[in-house]
Design a protein around this motif. Sequence first.
Motif, PDB file in Angstrom:
ATOM      1  N   ASP A  15       0.826  -1.212   0.000  1.00 47.94           N
ATOM      2  CA  ASP A  15       0.000   0.000   0.000  1.00 47.94           C
ATOM      3  C   ASP A  15       0.859   1.261   0.000  1.00 47.94           C
ATOM      4  N   SER A  21      -3.935   4.236  -4.954  1.00 46.30           N
ATOM      5  CA  SER A  21      -5.117   4.443  -4.103  1.00 46.30           C
ATOM      6  C   SER A  21      -6.283   3.546  -4.499  1.00 46.30           C
ATOM      7  N   SER A  22      -6.332   3.117  -5.767  1.00 49.27           N
ATOM      8  CA  SER A  22      -7.392   2.211  -6.216  1.00 49.27           C
ATOM      9  C   SER A  22      -7.216   0.807  -5.667  1.00 49.27           C
ATOM     10  N   LYS A  23      -6.028   0.505  -5.138  1.00 47.63           N
ATOM     11  CA  LYS A  23      -5.645  -0.831  -4.643  1.00 47.63           C
ATOM     12  C   LYS A  23      -5.572  -1.869  -5.770  1.00 47.63           C
ATOM     13  N   ILE A  24      -5.455  -1.395  -6.993  1.00 50.99           N
ATOM     14  CA  ILE A  24      -5.300  -2.270  -8.158  1.00 50.99           C
ATOM     15  C   ILE A  24      -3.898  -2.053  -8.728  1.00 50.99           C
ATOM     16  N   GLU A 255       1.082   5.973  -7.853  1.00 47.29           N
ATOM     17  CA  GLU A 255      -0.007   6.094  -8.831  1.00 47.29           C
ATOM     18  C   GLU A 255       0.513   5.961 -10.260  1.00 47.29           C
TER      19      GLU A 255
END
Length: 272
Positions: A15, A21-24, A255
């Motif tokens: 993380d 932030s999308s966790k993808i 990101e």
Amino acid sequence: MFEDINKVLLITDMDGTFLPSSKIPGQRSIEAIADFQSKGGKFSIATGRAIQAAQQYFESFSVNCPIIMSNGGMVYDLDHKKQIHDVFVPDFTRDIVSEILRDNPDVGCEVLTLDAVYVPQMTPLEAKHNVICKVKPVLCGVDEMPGDWYKVLFAIEPEKMERLMDYVEAKGWTGVDFVRSAPEYYEILPQNISKGSALEKMRSLCGMGDYTFVAMGDYNNDIEMLQAADVAICPSNAVEEVKKVCDLVLDVSCEEDAVAAALEYIYGRLGL
């Protein structure tokens, strides 16, 4: 240090470093990891998450080396589904947790064990964390939980975090370590246990003493790992304390596929 790609390991926090932030995970990073592994490189993760919370990602990318879980409490072999090394918080941690939750009713809490995530105090922020990690928590009191806790996580709004940290500091508890792992998360870990101590265990227990360890992280709970690695890298979104201990601060953030950028740096050092 970078003579042979077969002796290079990139180990990254999840993380804020690997995961945006999308966790993808970014597709460019996923493809870069697969290419790195195909050339003989080793890739792994070091996370504060439990096994249950990390498993969701192994369909999109693979690791070809043991992983570090629970912020250093466990080194785990995914291929054989067993712990190589683990350390638990002491039994008196129950009393600490009970006191913190009694005096701070707005603080969410979860306890990580090998088989489950237990939640003795649910809050909206804690519920959000469970959703992000895709875990189904076991709701029960502190006294009802089994033993062998890897860590305890407290969830509280960032603007209230200083209050919680001041409360803990005033108590003067010893025998465990408290660490802030995100703006909204504060953890109890076994004393002197970190991602860095787990990385050193990987070197010795996995026969990797001659490997070049390249570590990536973005937050305070990554600092010991970055210091223990041969090369330390962070994304541009890392906190200042992390940037100060890194050999390379990337000009891209989590990101923007920071892991892919780190692998490009490694290829450059290898002359590939």
